[in-house]
Design a protein around this motif. Structure first.
Motif, PDB file in Angstrom:
ATOM      1  N   HIS A  61      -5.440  -7.134   5.251  1.00  0.00           N
ATOM      2  CA  HIS A  61      -4.122  -6.700   5.712  1.00  0.00           C
ATOM      3  C   HIS A  61      -3.251  -7.942   5.889  1.00  0.00           C
ATOM      4  O   HIS A  61      -3.567  -8.828   6.670  1.00  0.00           O
ATOM      5  CB  HIS A  61      -4.291  -5.954   7.037  1.00  0.00           C
ATOM      6  N   ILE A 108      -5.718  -0.604   6.141  1.00  0.00           N
ATOM      7  CA  ILE A 108      -4.339  -1.047   5.908  1.00  0.00           C
ATOM      8  C   ILE A 108      -3.427   0.177   5.919  1.00  0.00           C
ATOM      9  O   ILE A 108      -3.605   1.096   5.113  1.00  0.00           O
ATOM     10  CB  ILE A 108      -4.194  -1.800   4.569  1.00  0.00           C
ATOM     11  N   VAL A 129       0.856  -1.181   0.000  1.00  0.00           N
ATOM     12  CA  VAL A 129       0.000   0.000   0.000  1.00  0.00           C
ATOM     13  C   VAL A 129       0.899   1.240   0.000  1.00  0.00           C
ATOM     14  O   VAL A 129       1.801   1.356   0.816  1.00  0.00           O
ATOM     15  CB  VAL A 129      -0.943  -0.005   1.225  1.00  0.00           C
ATOM     16  N   ALA A 184     -10.613  -3.365  -0.304  1.00  0.00           N
ATOM     17  CA  ALA A 184     -10.007  -3.543   1.013  1.00  0.00           C
ATOM     18  C   ALA A 184     -11.021  -4.162   1.965  1.00  0.00           C
ATOM     19  O   ALA A 184     -12.160  -3.705   2.053  1.00  0.00           O
ATOM     20  CB  ALA A 184      -9.523  -2.202   1.558  1.00  0.00           C
ATOM     21  N   VAL A 217      -1.191  -5.708   1.266  1.00  0.00           N
ATOM     22  CA  VAL A 217      -2.568  -6.108   1.052  1.00  0.00           C
ATOM     23  C   VAL A 217      -2.537  -7.430   0.284  1.00  0.00           C
ATOM     24  O   VAL A 217      -1.731  -7.607  -0.636  1.00  0.00           O
ATOM     25  CB  VAL A 217      -3.370  -5.028   0.280  1.00  0.00           C
TER      26      VAL A 217
END
Length: 93
Positions: free
Chosen positions: A82, A46, A16, A42, A52
């Motif tokens: 995450h 995160i 990310v 998502a 990710v």
């Protein structure tokens, strides 16, 4: 806007690169080696600089980042989640 980057289309996680990624957001990713974009959603907040997950993974699966084996899954990970120390560990020990 690009939210995450990966080098190799076979990578299972990406980094990310923006602040403020929140659960439910649509995230645009850039595959650097192919100069093309992908889209994921998502599942969790995160932080910038964290990974990710790009696909669902199960314990024992190998995690690929930058086109190389960077560890193994130790807890189930859903695409868009995450991916960090809570669900990935090194294979070094």
């Amino acid at each position: 806007m690009v939210h995450f980057v990966l080098h190799d289309a076979r990578d299972t996680v990406a980094v990310v690169v923006v602040e403020g990624v929140k659960a439910g957001m649509a995230l645009n990713g850039w595959i650097m080696d192919e100069d093309r974009e992908i889209l994921i959603h998502a599942r969790q907040d995160i932080p910038i600089g964290h990974k990710v997950a790009l696909k669902d993974m199960n314990p024992g699966d190998t995690v690929y980042k930058y086109g190389i084996d960077m560890g193994r899954v130790v807890a189930p990970i859903e695409a868009g989640a995450h991916a960090h120390v809570q669900n990935i560990k090194t294979k070094r020990w």
